[in-house]
Design an enzyme around this catalytic site. Structure first.
Site, PDB file in Angstrom:
ATOM      1  N   ASN A   9      16.454 -17.578  52.782  1.00 49.77           N
ATOM      2  CA  ASN A   9      17.194 -17.665  54.051  1.00 49.77           C
ATOM      3  C   ASN A   9      16.299 -17.093  55.146  1.00 49.77           C
ATOM      4  O   ASN A   9      16.082 -15.890  55.203  1.00 49.77           O
ATOM      5  CB  ASN A   9      18.487 -16.846  53.931  1.00 49.77           C
ATOM      6  CG  ASN A   9      19.211 -16.738  55.263  1.00 49.77           C
ATOM      7  OD1 ASN A   9      18.982 -17.531  56.167  1.00 49.77           O
ATOM      8  ND2 ASN A   9      20.092 -15.753  55.377  1.00 49.77           N
ATOM      9  N   LYS A  11      16.817 -16.993  58.291  1.00 49.06           N
ATOM     10  CA  LYS A  11      17.550 -16.441  59.446  1.00 49.06           C
ATOM     11  C   LYS A  11      16.922 -16.932  60.760  1.00 49.06           C
ATOM     12  O   LYS A  11      16.434 -18.055  60.810  1.00 49.06           O
ATOM     13  CB  LYS A  11      17.567 -14.912  59.381  1.00 49.06           C
ATOM     14  CG  LYS A  11      17.943 -14.387  58.004  1.00 49.06           C
ATOM     15  CD  LYS A  11      18.213 -12.915  58.013  1.00 49.06           C
ATOM     16  CE  LYS A  11      18.388 -12.431  56.592  1.00 49.06           C
ATOM     17  NZ  LYS A  11      19.083 -11.168  56.493  1.00 49.06           N
ATOM     18  N   HIS A  96      27.557 -16.491  55.610  1.00 48.20           N
ATOM     19  CA  HIS A  96      26.638 -15.353  55.502  1.00 48.20           C
ATOM     20  C   HIS A  96      27.245 -14.178  56.278  1.00 48.20           C
ATOM     21  O   HIS A  96      27.880 -14.376  57.327  1.00 48.20           O
ATOM     22  CB  HIS A  96      25.271 -15.747  56.075  1.00 48.20           C
ATOM     23  CG  HIS A  96      24.211 -14.729  55.773  1.00 48.20           C
ATOM     24  ND1 HIS A  96      24.103 -13.569  56.491  1.00 48.20           N
ATOM     25  CD2 HIS A  96      23.249 -14.679  54.827  1.00 48.20           C
ATOM     26  CE1 HIS A  96      23.100 -12.846  55.992  1.00 48.20           C
ATOM     27  NE2 HIS A  96      22.574 -13.502  54.981  1.00 48.20           N
ATOM     28  N   GLU A  98      26.050 -12.114  58.254  1.00 46.35           N
ATOM     29  CA  GLU A  98      25.656 -12.020  59.665  1.00 46.35           C
ATOM     30  C   GLU A  98      26.480 -12.999  60.505  1.00 46.35           C
ATOM     31  O   GLU A  98      26.877 -12.690  61.634  1.00 46.35           O
ATOM     32  CB  GLU A  98      24.148 -12.292  59.800  1.00 46.35           C
ATOM     33  CG  GLU A  98      23.341 -11.118  59.244  1.00 46.35           C
ATOM     34  CD  GLU A  98      21.985 -11.484  58.663  1.00 46.35           C
ATOM     35  OE1 GLU A  98      21.481 -12.590  58.931  1.00 46.35           O
ATOM     36  OE2 GLU A  98      21.437 -10.649  57.920  1.00 46.35           O
ATOM     37  N   GLU A 168      26.433 -11.173  48.132  1.00 53.45           N
ATOM     38  CA  GLU A 168      25.495 -10.354  48.897  1.00 53.45           C
ATOM     39  C   GLU A 168      26.212  -9.130  49.462  1.00 53.45           C
ATOM     40  O   GLU A 168      26.898  -9.240  50.499  1.00 53.45           O
ATOM     41  CB  GLU A 168      24.928 -11.163  50.062  1.00 53.45           C
ATOM     42  CG  GLU A 168      24.197 -12.419  49.655  1.00 53.45           C
ATOM     43  CD  GLU A 168      23.221 -12.860  50.721  1.00 53.45           C
ATOM     44  OE1 GLU A 168      22.039 -12.970  50.407  1.00 53.45           O
ATOM     45  OE2 GLU A 168      23.636 -13.056  51.880  1.00 53.45           O
ATOM     46  N   GLY A 174      18.780  -6.743  54.001  1.00 53.24           N
ATOM     47  CA  GLY A 174      17.784  -6.336  54.988  1.00 53.24           C
ATOM     48  C   GLY A 174      17.609  -4.831  55.103  1.00 53.24           C
ATOM     49  O   GLY A 174      16.998  -4.348  56.057  1.00 53.24           O
ATOM     50  N   SER A 213      18.026  -7.533  49.611  1.00 60.18           N
ATOM     51  CA  SER A 213      16.746  -6.854  49.373  1.00 60.18           C
ATOM     52  C   SER A 213      16.106  -7.223  48.038  1.00 60.18           C
ATOM     53  O   SER A 213      15.524  -6.383  47.354  1.00 60.18           O
ATOM     54  CB  SER A 213      16.921  -5.331  49.499  1.00 60.18           C
ATOM     55  OG  SER A 213      17.334  -4.999  50.818  1.00 60.18           O
TER      56      SER A 213
HETATM   57  C1  PEP Z   1      19.905 -12.642  53.224  1.00 56.89           C
HETATM   58  O1  PEP Z   1      19.543 -12.911  54.356  1.00 56.89           O
HETATM   59  O2  PEP Z   1      20.774 -13.342  52.712  1.00 56.89           O
HETATM   60  C2  PEP Z   1      19.304 -11.513  52.538  1.00 56.89           C
HETATM   61  C3  PEP Z   1      19.739 -11.217  51.337  1.00 56.89           C
HETATM   62  O3  PEP Z   1      18.331 -10.794  53.200  1.00 56.89           O
HETATM   63  P1  PEP Z   1      17.294  -9.734  52.553  1.00 56.89           P
HETATM   64  O4  PEP Z   1      16.741 -10.387  51.316  1.00 56.89           O
HETATM   65  O5  PEP Z   1      16.264  -9.548  53.605  1.00 56.89           O
HETATM   66  O6  PEP Z   1      18.060  -8.514  52.206  1.00 56.89           O
END
Ligand code: PEP
Length: 252
Positions: A9, A11, A96, A98, A168, A174, A213
Site C-alpha cells: 500500500n 498511500k 483502510h 487512514e 491491521e 507506520g 509495520s
Molecule cells: C498500511 O499502510 O496498511 C500499513 C500496514 O503500513 P506500514 O506497513 O507502514 O505499517
C-alpha cells in the site's frame, strides 16, 4: 489451500514517474514470487495507476486505494469502478484505517463498495483493526467482529470468498511497533471464526492478511502462523529492494 499474498500500500507516496520506475524495476521479483506461489501486488495513488499498470509485470496485481460506490455523478473528487476498469484495475483496498479516520469511510459504506466491486468482478481488500485504546481495553475482538459483520452484511458465501481481509491494528501501522505474531494470529483466527459462523466451511477459503509495520526482517514470523495468509505492507513496500526482501522473507 489459500494462496499467499503480499500487497504493498503506497498511500500518498510516489509521483507517476517514481511509480513507473518501481514498476520497471519489479519485473523479475514478480516472476520470482509467482514462481514460488506467492501473489504480489501494489496499490499506487489514482494518478499513478495507469503508469504502473502499463509498465509492471502483468502478473503483478495493481490495486486502487479507494473507489466510490456510485456508478457516476456529482461526487467531486471521487473515482468510479468503470474508471478503474478502463485502466485495467480490478483490485481495490477499502476501509483502510487512514481512510476511516480522515475520510469518514465506515464499515456500512465499505459494505456498499464491496457489493459494487463484486458485481463488477473485482476484488475488494477489506481492512479492519482496532485503535490502541480498544486494544488496551481488551476489546479488539468485539471491535473487529463488528467491522467484519458490517462489511460482509448481505454477502453470500460465494461472494464472501472473493473478498480479501486485511487485519491491521491501528497502533501498529507506520509506527514500527508491529503486533507480535501471536497477537496477530489470535485476532486473525478469531476473524476466521466469525467468518465460519457466517459462512461455514467457506471461511477456510477466505484470505486474511496481517498489516502493521511488516518488514523483510519480520514477515516470516507472520507467515509461520496458520491463519495468516500474507501481508498488507506500507512503508516497507515502497522501495524495490525492500519489496524483494518481503518476498524472500515470505518464503523462509
Ligand atoms: C498500511 O499502510 O496498511 C500499513 C500496514 O503500513 P506500514 O506497513 O507502514 O505499517
Amino acid at each position: 489451500m489459500r494462496k499467499k499474498l503480499l500487497l504493498g500500500n503506497w498511500k500518498m507516496n510516489k509521483t507517476p514517474s517514481e511509480a513507473k520506475a518501481f514498476a520497471l524495476a519489479a519485473s523479475e521479483m514478480v516472476d520470482y514470487a509467482v514462481a514460488h506461489n506467492i501473489e504480489v501486488g501494489v496499490a499506487p495513488t489514482f494518478v499513478s495507476l495507469a503508469a504502473v499498470k502499463e509498465n509492471i509485470n502483468p502478473k503483478c496485481i495493481v490495486a486502487a486505494q479507494n473507489v466510490n460506490e456510485h456508478d457516476h455523478g456529482a461526487f467531486t473528487g471521487e473515482v468510479s469502478i468503470a474508471m478503474l476498469k478502463e485502466v485495467g484495475i480490478d483490485w481495490v483496498i477499502l476501509g483502510h484505517s487512514e481512510r476511516r479516520e480522515y475520510n469518514g469511510e465506515t464499515s456500512p459504506v465499505c459494505n456498499l463498495k464491496i457489493k459494487a466491486l463484486l458485481a463488477a468482478d473485482m476484488t475488494p481488500v477489506y481492512c479492519c483493526g482496532e485503535s490502541l485504546d480498544t486494544f488496551e481495553k481488551g476489546q479488539t475482538k468485539e471491535w473487529v467482529s463488528k467491522q467484519i459483520r458490517e462489511g460482509f452484511a448481505g454477502l453470500s458465501a460465494e461472494d464472501a470468498k472473493k473478498v480479501v481481509i486485511a487485519y491491521e491494528p491501528i497502533w501498529a501501522i507506520g509506527t514500527g511497533k508491529s503486533a507480535s505474531k501471536e497477537t496477530a494470529e489470535d485476532t486473525i483466527s478469531f476473524i476466521r471464526g466469525v467468518l465460519r459462523e457466517l459462512y461455514g466451511e467457506t471461511a477456510e477459503e477466505i484470505r486474511i492478511l496481517y498489516g502493521g509495520s511488516v518488514k523483510p526482517a519480520n514477515v516470516a514470523e507472520y507467515m509461520s502462523e496458520p491463519d495468516i495468509d500474507g501481508a498488507l505492507v506500507g512503508g516497507a513496500s515502497l522501495e524495490p529492494d525492500s519489496f524483494k526482501g518481503l518476498i524472500e522473507g515470505m518464503l523462509k
